[in-house]
Design an enzyme around this catalytic site. Structure first.
Site, short mmCIF file in Angstrom:
data_model
loop_
_atom_site.label_atom_id
_atom_site.label_comp_id
_atom_site.label_asym_id
_atom_site.label_seq_id
_atom_site.Cartn_x
_atom_site.Cartn_y
_atom_site.Cartn_z
N ILE A 18 0.99 10.08 -6.46
CA ILE A 18 0.98 10.13 -5.00
C ILE A 18 2.38 10.26 -4.44
O ILE A 18 2.63 11.05 -3.52
CB ILE A 18 0.29 8.86 -4.43
CG1 ILE A 18 -1.21 8.86 -4.78
CG2 ILE A 18 0.48 8.78 -2.92
CD1 ILE A 18 -1.90 7.55 -4.44
N ASP A 37 12.95 5.00 -7.60
CA ASP A 37 12.00 4.90 -8.70
C ASP A 37 12.69 4.27 -9.90
O ASP A 37 13.90 4.47 -10.10
CB ASP A 37 11.45 6.29 -9.07
CG ASP A 37 10.12 6.24 -9.79
OD1 ASP A 37 10.08 5.75 -10.93
OD2 ASP A 37 9.11 6.69 -9.22
N ASP A 52 14.59 -0.65 -8.70
CA ASP A 52 13.49 -1.57 -9.02
C ASP A 52 13.17 -2.35 -7.77
O ASP A 52 13.98 -3.18 -7.33
CB ASP A 52 13.91 -2.50 -10.16
CG ASP A 52 12.82 -3.48 -10.57
OD1 ASP A 52 11.73 -3.45 -9.95
OD2 ASP A 52 13.06 -4.28 -11.48
N VAL A 53 12.02 -2.10 -7.15
CA VAL A 53 11.70 -2.78 -5.89
C VAL A 53 11.43 -4.27 -6.09
O VAL A 53 11.29 -5.00 -5.11
CB VAL A 53 10.52 -2.12 -5.16
CG1 VAL A 53 10.84 -0.67 -4.82
CG2 VAL A 53 9.23 -2.23 -5.95
N SER A 131 -5.02 0.63 -0.44
CA SER A 131 -6.06 1.07 -1.36
C SER A 131 -7.43 0.75 -0.81
O SER A 131 -7.60 -0.19 -0.02
CB SER A 131 -5.89 0.38 -2.72
OG SER A 131 -6.98 0.63 -3.58
N TYR A 144 -5.57 -6.70 -8.62
CA TYR A 144 -5.15 -5.52 -7.87
C TYR A 144 -5.67 -5.58 -6.43
O TYR A 144 -4.93 -5.31 -5.48
CB TYR A 144 -5.66 -4.26 -8.57
CG TYR A 144 -5.23 -2.97 -7.91
CD1 TYR A 144 -3.91 -2.55 -7.98
CD2 TYR A 144 -6.14 -2.19 -7.22
CE1 TYR A 144 -3.50 -1.37 -7.38
CE2 TYR A 144 -5.75 -1.00 -6.62
CZ TYR A 144 -4.43 -0.59 -6.71
OH TYR A 144 -4.02 0.58 -6.10
N LYS A 148 -3.56 -5.58 -2.84
CA LYS A 148 -3.73 -4.56 -1.80
C LYS A 148 -4.30 -5.15 -0.51
O LYS A 148 -4.00 -4.66 0.58
CB LYS A 148 -4.60 -3.42 -2.32
CG LYS A 148 -3.92 -2.61 -3.42
CD LYS A 148 -2.58 -2.02 -2.95
CE LYS A 148 -1.95 -1.13 -4.00
NZ LYS A 148 -0.69 -0.50 -3.53
#
Length: 248
Positions: A18, A37, A52-53, A131, A144, A148
């Site tokens: 994405i 990234d 690295d977030v 999501s 997950y 989200k």
């Protein structure tokens, strides 16, 4: 002139899937784009940085580099994230903390670092990749889904906090997207073809969502032409969230 001429965007997780589609779409509309990234080598962008977030120092340094090299920041697309499988019993505490830290706190870190630049923009926008898992109960996706769901709530809270500053905050809610991550999941299934067919059939339009379709929604939410759209989430899921379709 196109909607993003003169604007600068940051896309986290912009090297594949994405994120890479979003980078292509924004650049095609005139934006200069920086990719954050952990593996930026494949990024096709005006600036690609290893970030690295999950690490605040990494994020802060990257935002400073965007200001130095591109001069401004108008759009932040918080797309970086990781998946997780299993029921609530299937992941240990350290995995819960890892996924929540990257998927949720990572958005907070990057947005916090970007705010000073966004406040100077006449067209400031943040778009968070959420999501279908935030709005529909999916099997084997407890961790997950929790992450989200938090992204959706965070998006609304950020929109309320920053609307008076002229910063719009929205989210895009994809269904199952045909990305490398999904491809890896399918490769490990006992019957990859049957698993892919099951994923396709649960979406009312009968196929996986394409990354370019999600990127189009992100571009709309980020565009200055959507100046009255904030605090919302846009489903790109073939109708999975809202439709109940009879088959046969």
């Amino acid at each position: 002139m196109t909607a993003f001429d003169g604007l600068v965007a940051v896309v986290t997780g912009g090297s594949s899937g994405i994120g890479a589609a979003v980078v292509r779409r924004l650049r095609s509309a005139g934006a200069r784009v920086a990719v954050f990234d952990v593996d930026p080598g494949a990024a096709d962008a005006d600036l690609a940085l290893r970030v690295d977030v999950a690490d605040a120092a990494s994020v802060d340094a990257a935002v400073a580099a965007v200001e130095t090299r591109l001069g401004r920041l108008d759009v932040l697309v918080n797309n970086a994230g990781i998946g997780a499988q299993g029921t609530v019993a299937d992941n240990a505490d350290d995995e819960w903390l890892r996924v929540l830290d990257l998927n949720v706190v990572g958005i907070a870190r990057t947005s916090r670092a970007a705010l000073s630049l966004l406040r100077r923009s006449p067209a400031a926008a943040i778009v968070n990749t959420c999501s279908i898992a935030a709005t529909a109960g999916l099997p084997q996706r407890a961790l997950y889904s929790a992450s989200k769901g938090a992204v959706l709530a965070l998006t609304q809270a950020m929109a309320a906090d920053h609307v008076a500053e002229g910063i719009r905050v929205n989210a895009v809610n994809p269904g199952t997207v045909d990305t490398p991550w999904v491809g890896r999941l399918l490769a490990h299934a006992a019957d990859p073809a049957a698993e892919r067919a099951a994923l396709e059939s649960r979406q009312p339009h009968g196929r996986l969502v394409s990354p370019d379709e999600v990127a189009e929604a992100v571009a709309y939410l980020a565009s200055p032409l959507a100046g009255s759209t904030t605090g919302t989430s846009l489903a790109v899921d073939g109708g999975m969230q809202a439709l109940r379709v009879r088959r046969g």
